[in-house]
Scaffold this active site. Structure first.
Site, mmCIF file in Angstrom:
data_model
loop_
_atom_site.group_PDB
_atom_site.id
_atom_site.type_symbol
_atom_site.label_atom_id
_atom_site.label_comp_id
_atom_site.label_asym_id
_atom_site.label_seq_id
_atom_site.Cartn_x
_atom_site.Cartn_y
_atom_site.Cartn_z
ATOM 1 N N HIS A 90 -31.526 92.402 7.626
ATOM 2 C CA HIS A 90 -31.986 91.007 7.785
ATOM 3 C C HIS A 90 -33.010 90.720 6.698
ATOM 4 O O HIS A 90 -34.168 91.146 6.794
ATOM 5 C CB HIS A 90 -32.576 90.793 9.185
ATOM 6 C CG HIS A 90 -32.993 89.383 9.454
ATOM 7 N ND1 HIS A 90 -32.573 88.677 10.554
ATOM 8 C CD2 HIS A 90 -33.790 88.531 8.759
ATOM 9 C CE1 HIS A 90 -33.101 87.458 10.528
ATOM 10 N NE2 HIS A 90 -33.852 87.348 9.451
ATOM 11 N N HIS A 92 -34.044 87.683 3.309
ATOM 12 C CA HIS A 92 -33.862 86.329 2.749
ATOM 13 C C HIS A 92 -34.068 86.433 1.244
ATOM 14 O O HIS A 92 -35.103 86.013 0.720
ATOM 15 C CB HIS A 92 -34.865 85.346 3.365
ATOM 16 C CG HIS A 92 -34.637 85.083 4.819
ATOM 17 N ND1 HIS A 92 -33.925 84.000 5.281
ATOM 18 C CD2 HIS A 92 -35.006 85.793 5.923
ATOM 19 C CE1 HIS A 92 -33.872 84.035 6.607
ATOM 20 N NE2 HIS A 92 -34.522 85.112 7.019
ATOM 21 N N LYS A 95 -35.139 83.282 -0.809
ATOM 22 C CA LYS A 95 -36.520 82.783 -0.757
ATOM 23 C C LYS A 95 -37.488 83.717 -1.484
ATOM 24 O O LYS A 95 -38.617 83.334 -1.797
ATOM 25 C CB LYS A 95 -37.004 82.668 0.695
ATOM 26 C CG LYS A 95 -36.251 81.662 1.557
ATOM 27 C CD LYS A 95 -36.906 81.546 2.940
ATOM 28 C CE LYS A 95 -36.250 80.486 3.797
ATOM 29 N NZ LYS A 95 -35.021 80.920 4.460
ATOM 30 N N HIS A 239 -30.830 83.479 14.140
ATOM 31 C CA HIS A 239 -32.266 83.596 14.342
ATOM 32 C C HIS A 239 -32.539 83.010 15.729
ATOM 33 O O HIS A 239 -32.231 81.838 15.971
ATOM 34 C CB HIS A 239 -33.037 82.764 13.312
ATOM 35 C CG HIS A 239 -33.126 83.385 11.951
ATOM 36 N ND1 HIS A 239 -32.032 83.609 11.145
ATOM 37 C CD2 HIS A 239 -34.212 83.821 11.253
ATOM 38 C CE1 HIS A 239 -32.441 84.152 10.013
ATOM 39 N NE2 HIS A 239 -33.758 84.296 10.044
ATOM 40 N N GLU A 242 -37.964 82.755 17.534
ATOM 41 C CA GLU A 242 -39.038 83.244 16.654
ATOM 42 C C GLU A 242 -40.309 82.462 16.981
ATOM 43 O O GLU A 242 -40.782 81.639 16.206
ATOM 44 C CB GLU A 242 -38.641 83.081 15.179
ATOM 45 C CG GLU A 242 -39.622 83.752 14.217
ATOM 46 C CD GLU A 242 -39.202 83.642 12.765
ATOM 47 O OE1 GLU A 242 -38.116 83.095 12.482
ATOM 48 O OE2 GLU A 242 -39.973 84.093 11.899
ATOM 49 N N ASP A 339 -36.883 91.358 6.583
ATOM 50 C CA ASP A 339 -37.013 89.893 6.600
ATOM 51 C C ASP A 339 -37.514 89.379 5.255
ATOM 52 O O ASP A 339 -37.075 89.857 4.210
ATOM 53 C CB ASP A 339 -37.901 89.444 7.773
ATOM 54 C CG ASP A 339 -37.520 88.057 8.302
ATOM 55 O OD1 ASP A 339 -36.500 87.511 7.858
ATOM 56 O OD2 ASP A 339 -38.235 87.534 9.172
ATOM 57 N N ASN A 340 -38.459 88.481 5.261
ATOM 58 C CA ASN A 340 -38.878 87.817 4.026
ATOM 59 C C ASN A 340 -39.734 88.716 3.154
ATOM 60 O O ASN A 340 -40.321 89.687 3.627
ATOM 61 C CB ASN A 340 -39.656 86.545 4.373
ATOM 62 C CG ASN A 340 -38.795 85.567 5.141
ATOM 63 O OD1 ASN A 340 -38.523 85.786 6.315
ATOM 64 N ND2 ASN A 340 -38.344 84.523 4.493
HETATM 65 ZN ZN LIG Z 1 -34.967 85.742 8.944
#
Ligand SMILES: [Zn+2]
Length: 444
Positions: A90, A92, A95, A239, A242, A339-340
């Site tokens: 997972h 991104h 971004k 998602h 969250e 994640d990010n």
């Molecule tokens: Zn995410």
């Protein structure tokens, strides 16, 4: 930094005197943990092994001291740990690394959403390509072998994002297995563009997904998504929840939709933070449905820690991470992921699976014992991604391994492990990280 051992440039050699967490070995030799312990020398949760590498694959795993080292070169690991390469399911990438040009103004979830939305005008193909590739370079150097990324997909951005991703997927196909999930809020699927997006995702061999928010149309939105997934033969990745609002139960709505549609594809739900602030009864009801629907959960502890319960001039009380132990004890597969990375949703990170493991251990008390948790960065996400023979030490699988100088999980979690040696198909790779200045032309 140079690695702590050097691997011979030959097709057949042994890694001797290594240490493998028991969960990997029990899985790789098909033994119950107790039987694995009896067959191999062991101490606490580690098993002493020799691993034969031949023609890029793991040929045999033997109890330490039994390698046939007279026949070919051997590398003594001096009790160092051996892990399968990481699977980061997972992320991104689209971004990633935008922080220098668009930092989150207040560190909140809303601040992140709005900042990224404003930055979308900068997401031209070259910009996306440079930042995504920077993320791939970091991941690969740290020892990751497979990545799933979500791609912002509203309007024309969907085609741009998937096209750039597909280009990189082909360029990196010998080094990284890459998957992409479309990312829109689920109301998008009730518009005519929703079907076009599902077609685009199918065209690129992607996964259908989006952000589920509590709203009066959630059931209709999910029905539409499941219908499109069935129509185009797509797996699903959402998602969900969250937030730290106990009334957020979109995970339960996804599970109910999966059962209602008798969905046979794979489903993953990410975040699920609100489970951590709900009553035992509410949690039990949701998790029993999640289990029945065979949904996998992926937790993103670093991003949750950054965004959840953030208010200016107030110390966070709740840390936002979902109920990892309880989900596992329900028999639901739970993975951990990054994640990010250096964007408004998470300011830090370096696409390092070990960093995710180390932080998750501390945040979620995934030690005493470590038990099965190393699988959450390796074979478990690989399974949820539908990848076979990935993230395991099963003989016959590719020798995609990480050798650490650390001799125990304690030493592993305590230090940075910058001198780790990453093997891909049995050969050590260059683990030099890309320099941030590579991105100066794009993000300043
Ligand atoms: Zn995410």
């Amino acid at each position: 930094m140079a690695g702590f051992i050097s691997i011979p440039d030959v097709a057949h050699y042994w890694l001797t005197n290594g240490r493998v967490p028991l969960c990997f070995l029990a899985e790789s030799v098909g033994l119950e943990p107790i039987a694995a312990l009896q067959a191999f020398p062991h101490q606490e949760e580690l098993v002493a092994v020799d691993i034969e590498v031949q023609a890029g694959a793991i040929a045999r795993i033997l109890p330490a001291g039994q390698a046939a080292v007279a026949a070919c070169p051997a590398v003594n690991l001096n009790q160092g740990l051996i892990w399968p390469c990481f699977v980061d399911m997972h992320t991104h990438l689209d971004k990633g690394h935008t922080w220098p040009r668009c930092p989150n103004p207040d560190g909140t979830f809303i601040g992140a959403l709005e900042t990224v939305r404003q930055d979308h005008s900068n997401w031209q193909p070259d910009d996306l390509y440079q930042r995504m590739e920077f993320g791939l370079k970091c991941s690969y150097a740290h020892g990751t072998q497979a990545i799933r990324t979500h791609l912002d997909s509203f309007g024309p951005l969907g085609a741009t994002n998937f096209t750039v991703f597909d280009h990189l997927r082909r360029q990196w196909q010998d080094r990284l297995t890459l998957q992409a999930v479309c990312l829109v809020s689920l109301d998008y699927f009730l518009t005519p563009e929703g079907e076009s997006l599902a077609q685009l995702v199918a065209e690129f061999g992607g996964i259908l997904g989006g952000v589920a928010y509590m709203n009066e149309d959630i059931v209709a939105q999910l029905d539409r998504v499941f219908m499109l997934a069935k129509r185009y033969g797509l797996d699903l990745d959402f998602h969900t929840d969250e937030s730290l609002n106990p009334d957020d139960i979109t995970l339960r709505y996804v599970a109910e939709a999966a059962l209602r549609h008798d969905f046979q594809g794979a489903i993953t739900c990410g975040h699920c933070c609100s489970l951590s602030v709900q009553s035992a009864e509410t949690v039990e009801k949701t998790l029993s449905l999640v289990k029945a629907a065979n949904i996998g959960i992926v937790s993103l502890p670093m991003c949750n820690l950054y965004l959840q319960d953030r208010q200016r001039n107030r110390t966070p009380r709740y840390r936002g991470v979902t109920i990892l132990h309880e989900i596992h004890h329900q028999g639901i597969r739970v993975a951990l992921s990054s994640d990010n990375c250096r964007d408004p949703f998470y300011a830090y990170g370096d696409h390092d699976g070990l960093d995710v493991f180390k932080q998750s251990v501390r945040i979620g008390h995934l030690d005493r014992p470590f038990d099965h948790w190393p699988l959450s960065l390796t074979s478990r996400p690989a399974e949820l991604m539908g990848l076979t023979g990935v993230g395991t030490l099963v003989p016959g699988s590719s020798a995609n391994l990480i050798c650490f100088k650390a001799r125990s999980l304690n030493e592993l979690v305590a230090r940075a492990q910058c001198d780790r040696v990453v093997l891909r198909q049995g050969q050590s790779i260059d683990t030099t990280l890309p320099d941030y200045s590579e991105l100066d032309a794009w993000v300043f």
